[in-house]
Design an enzyme around this catalytic site. Structure first.
Site, PDB file in Angstrom:
ATOM      1  CG  HIS A  21      18.171  41.148  21.510  1.00 37.31           C
ATOM      2  ND1 HIS A  21      19.410  41.402  22.050  1.00 37.31           N
ATOM      3  CD2 HIS A  21      17.276  41.623  22.422  1.00 37.31           C
ATOM      4  CE1 HIS A  21      19.271  41.980  23.222  1.00 37.31           C
ATOM      5  NE2 HIS A  21      17.984  42.132  23.468  1.00 37.31           N
TER       6      HIS A  21
ATOM      7  CG  HIS B  31      16.040  46.432  22.456  1.00 38.10           C
ATOM      8  ND1 HIS B  31      16.409  47.116  23.594  1.00 38.10           N
ATOM      9  CD2 HIS B  31      16.312  45.125  22.706  1.00 38.10           C
ATOM     10  CE1 HIS B  31      16.878  46.269  24.497  1.00 38.10           C
ATOM     11  NE2 HIS B  31      16.826  45.051  23.985  1.00 38.10           N
TER      12      HIS B  31
ATOM     13  CG  HIS C 199      13.417  41.882  25.617  1.00 41.11           C
ATOM     14  ND1 HIS C 199      13.843  41.914  26.924  1.00 41.11           N
ATOM     15  CD2 HIS C 199      14.439  42.389  24.877  1.00 41.11           C
ATOM     16  CE1 HIS C 199      15.053  42.427  26.983  1.00 41.11           C
ATOM     17  NE2 HIS C 199      15.441  42.723  25.761  1.00 41.11           N
TER      18      HIS C 199
ATOM     19  CG  ASN D  25      18.129  40.235  26.836  1.00 42.97           C
ATOM     20  OD1 ASN D  25      19.030  40.774  26.191  1.00 42.97           O
ATOM     21  ND2 ASN D  25      18.065  40.332  28.155  1.00 42.97           N
TER      22      ASN D  25
ATOM     23  CB  ILE E  75      18.523  44.785  30.472  1.00 47.09           C
ATOM     24  CG1 ILE E  75      20.047  44.710  30.534  1.00 47.09           C
ATOM     25  CG2 ILE E  75      17.945  43.430  30.117  1.00 47.09           C
ATOM     26  CD1 ILE E  75      20.711  45.917  31.109  1.00 47.09           C
TER      27      ILE E  75
END
Length: 880
Positions: free
Chosen positions: A537, A542, A728, A732, A880
């Site tokens: 993740h 990110h 993602h 997520n 997010i």
């Protein structure tokens, strides 16, 4: 004598005047005209309410002639006196600012008329300068010019915050919504295009302010707080062979007083972390996100939460205690004090923050994993299924040799090869031998041994007591994965002895062996949970995407086609990453408090970044590398999945293919030959900076695409969009549905497997549920972790999903048609996913828990507008 005939002074003047007037009379007349325009903007708001003070000052400024002006720039006629930049028209001002009141809603736009003096000698406008002489900033959405001769309407899609003019050292310039390669840019606009990129790069110095629009790089030197003590010191990540890392956005904050190599940190309650203003959350989204930030203040809540529960503070005594979090919560007192408090506290917001339903505190939504069956998560079939359709379906790989071998250096780590034997696993292999299963592609492994072993000794000096695990599974005839054995390894007590302590546990249905098997699965799940959060993740979506956001804004003009292609997939990413560094992945942050590597979490992710490979982020390449697919031209996508019912891979390949087709169609509009890619100065600068700066610690790796061909460009852009959107989403938004019930995915183990003839072993025999709960994540960590993943799993009500856009304008019909094909394809894919989920022959689609795999639904329907814990939908970006 001279050349003029003799005459009087008055005669000379009359003759000269007549000549000049004749020339003026005979010259072609310049047609002056009025061009009408409309400007759509959103005035400054604070927490969804208009800033009354700023509004008043803006009106005062208007009275004194300090309004908002626009000045058109010609795209067809240059001004030699201004560096051959496009000619500038006369300034015009927005009309009726003083008299136009807007509602208090932060969502409402204000539309203003504006009239320009223009003439034919100026040609066609292609850009404009805007000057904000007001006290406060506003969000400029769109500007439209009407009835341009030969052009009709010209659109400017702006979507940018414009601060007062004195905040800038340059003019704010916006371009018409057109697309040009650098070599095709109208000559009068080229200098403006180049200037804008220079402004966005900044000069690399100074502390950046909110109105700065600078995109620049920095190391991860903002995680530690050594001034608080050595336990809060953290190494700088990035810029070294020992701790390489992707770059983050620079803020320019002052050095840390204790260590000048580190950047000082803001106070925990100060969330005003610099990112370029246009990268920040909207007011609506930021308001929603405040609850996450407050939850990170775990140390403040410890005494309050601890006092509420029973005498065994910080422990769940039975599984019902956990179910009470979803089914009952805690009754809030109805005291006079509380009633009076409601008069001045925003009670609805307070209840939302504390997960309150009515007057009950800490009542969490029921996670999907236990909605239909409270105990199905404990089955072996579900344990295996979640490796294919859970929140971390990107790790499992085919086992090609048995017993599993280690790649760790035996001189440093001793013999780390697996202690599993064929006797451990063949008893549950339906008559197959190990050799037959390997030859038939039936054995798979979830292997965290090598990645965790180098850190085990340090991790286990904290409150954590964890293992490095290997889990071997058999692909059965019905398509499900059956776990056969779990090997748990830990360090020797003696530092000088490197060979690990290993124990192998096999599936069992009864007695103490079943209790140990359930604990072994929990230890393996702890490994999977930590690796998922840190690597699958955080690092692999990110962190690795942020350099692409920065480089794209520094090197690709808004006029560049690749900027327009990629920019929607970068929305909010820098902001969420900045907040994560502030409260989540920092020293003592929520990740260290809730995930087993604790203070070594980010350092460990840095070491694992050494193995990151950009080209392997392509889904087909990832599946081939893990051995769960083989190349086969006769199959769709050119791959044959060895686990046919692999929901993440099956759905993912459809999404990957749709993205690649869209990117290929789009790029073909602008690049007809490979030479055009090689000669694109902005594209080549972008790609060089990504490798040498953004991912500079890996710049010499041979796997980077050379960016010389159309295929390389299409593959590169497809990978970026895939990682930022579908990958993602897959890792997520399933967090709360699967891990909101923490026994299913514990993040910490607090003691080792009980040894025979110990009180812990006796407790495991007499009360296995209590022993299980005492081993996994503690009560407060559970509350903190579940609160976090609930926020991270929420879709915003203003989410923009794959196949959707935030504007209806397009530079050309070709782009619009290609995107329409892409959107229609996603609708078809979603319908096919629904059909597969309804196919009872595909047992991995829903599993024993009856939770359909929906994480890769594109969510093109109106259902997506609801937001919340939907467990479905692919947002365009890591938002997010």
């Amino acid at each position: 004598m001279g050349i003029f005939p003799p005459c009087s002074s008055s005669e000379m003047f009359e003759n000269l005047l007549g000549t000049v007037c004749g020339k003026i009379r005979d010259a072609p007349k310049i047609e002056e005209m009025k061009i009408k325009g409309t400007v759509v903007l959103m005035k400054k708001n604070v927490m969804e309410m208009t800033d009354v003070g700023a509004s008043f000052l803006d009106r005062v400024h208007e009275i004194f002639g300090k309004g908002v002006s626009l000045q058109l720039i010609s795209a067809s006629h240059a001004d030699p006196a201004n560096g051959s930049r496009g000619k500038l028209g006369k300034e015009a001002y927005l009309e009726n600012w003083v008299s136009k009141f807007t509602s208090l809603s932060a969502k409402d736009d204000a539309t203003f008329n504006i009239t320009f003096d223009w003439d034919e000698s100026m040609g066609v406008p292609g850009a404009f300068i805007i000057r904000n002489h007001h006290h406060s900033q506003f969000y400029l959405k769109k500007f439209t010019l009407e009835d341009i001769p030969g052009q009709g309407q010209i659109q400017f899609v702006c979507n940018s915050w414009v601060y007062p003019t004195h905040r800038y050292k340059y003019d704010r310039v916006f371009f018409a919504y057109e697309t040009y390669l650098p070599c095709n840019t109208p000559e009068p606009l080229r200098a403006y295009r180049e200037d804008e990129l220079i402004n966005l790069r900044g000069d690399g110095s100074g502390m950046l302010k909110e109105w700065d629009r600078v995109y620049d790089y920095a190391f991860y030197n903002d995680l530690g707080s050594p001034e608080k003590g050595p336990e809060y010191a953290r190494p700088v990540l990035g810029g070294s062979k020992e701790f390489p890392y992707p770059r983050r956005g620079r803020t320019g904050r002052r050095p840390n007083k204790k260590d000048s190599n580190l950047e000082s940190r803001l106070p925990l309650l100060n969330l005003n972390i610099y990112v370029p203003r246009d990268e920040r959350f909207s007011h609506v989204k930021f308001s929603d996100f405040l609850s996450y930030s407050l939850k990170s203040l775990g140390q403040v809540l410890v005494p309050e939460i601890g006092a509420v529960f029973d005498e065994t503070i910080n422990e769940f005594d039975k599984f019902q205690d956990i179910h009470d979090l979803y089914e009952g919560g805690i009754k809030l007192p109805e005291s006079d004090t509380l009633k009076n408090t409601r008069e001045f506290i925003p009670w609805e917001s307070f209840k939302k923050l504390l997960h309150s339903d009515g007057d009950r505190l800490l009542q969490f939504p029921t996670p999907d994993i236990i909605k239909n069956d409270r105990t199905a998560w404990r089955t072996d079939e579900e344990f295996g299924r979640e490796m294919l359709a859970g929140v971390n379906p990107v790790i499992i790989r085919r086992l090609k040799e048995f017993p599993p071998a280690s790649k760790l250096d035996p001189k440093v780590y001793g013999n780390q090869n697996s202690s599993m034997t064929r006797e451990h696993i063949e008893k549950n292999m339906n008559g197959l031998t190990v050799e037959e299963a390997i030859a038939d592609n039936r054995l798979f492994i979830l292997d965290y041994h090598d990645v965790l072993t180098p850190y085990l000794r340090r991790i286990n000096t904290t409150t954590t007591k964890t293992y490095a695990s290997r889990t071997v599974l058999l692909l059965q005839d019905n398509g499900t994965l059956m776990p056969l054995a779990i090997e748990l390894s830990r360090e020797q007590p003696d530092e000088n002895v490197h060979d690990p302590i290993c124990e192998v546990f096999t599936t069992s249905e009864h007695g103490i062996e079943n209790s140990k098997w359930q604990l072994a699965k929990a230890y393996a799940a702890v490994n999977d949970s930590g690796y998922h959060q840190l690597i699958s993740h955080w690092l692999n979506t990110h962190a690795v995407i942020e350099p692409f956001v920065i480089a794209t804004n520094r090197q690709l003009s808004v006029l560049h086609p690749i900027y327009k292609l990629l920019q929607p997939h970068f929305r909010d990413t820098m902001n969420i990453n900045a907040l994560a560094r502030h409260t989540l992945v920092n020293a003592g942050g929520i990740l260290e408090r809730t995930v087993f590597p604790a203070r070594y979490a980010m350092e460990m992710s840095s070491v694992l970044y050494k193995n990151w490979n950009f080209t392997e982020q392509a889904l087909p390449e990832d599946l081939l590398k893990r051995g769960v697919a083989v190349k086969d031209p006769s199959h769709r996508h050119g791959l044959r999945l060895l686990i046919e019912d692999y929901p993440y891979a099956v759905d993912g390949l459809e999404i990957w293919s749709a993205i690649k087709d869209w990117v290929s169609d789009y790029c073909s509009i602008y690049y007809n030959t490979d030479d055009m890619i090689q000669s694109d100065s902005e594209l080549q600068s972008w790609w060089m900076e990504l490798r040498e700066e953004g991912h500079g610690d890996l710049k010499d790796e041979p796997w980077w695409p050379k960016m010389q061909t159309n295929d390389e460009l299409v593959q590169t852009c497809t990978i970026i969009i895939w990682v930022a959107s579908a990958l993602h989403a897959a890792v997520n938004f399933g967090q709360y549905p699967y891990a909101g019930y923490l026994p299913n995915r514990p993040t910490v183990s607090r003691r080792f497997m009980p040894e025979p003839d110990t009180p812990e072993h006796a407790e495991l025999e007499s009360n296995p549920d209590l022993s299980f709960l005492k081993t996994i994540t503690a009560q407060f960590q559970t509350l903190l972790g579940v609160s976090l993943i609930e926020i991270l799993s929420q879709h915003s009500t203003e989410e923009i999903y794959l196949g959707q856009r935030d504007t209806s304008e397009w530079p050309s019909d070709k782009e619009k048609e290609a995107f329409t094909r892409f959107s229609n394809k996603l609708v078809k894919i979603e319908n096919e996913i629904i059909e597969r989920n309804n196919d009872q022959g595909l047992r991995n689609r829903v599993g024993p828990v009856n939770v359909p795999y929906t994480l890769l639904y594109p969510n093109t329907s109106d259902y997506s507008k609801k937001g919340g814990l939907t467990g479905r939908g692919i947002p365009n970006s890591i938002s997010i």
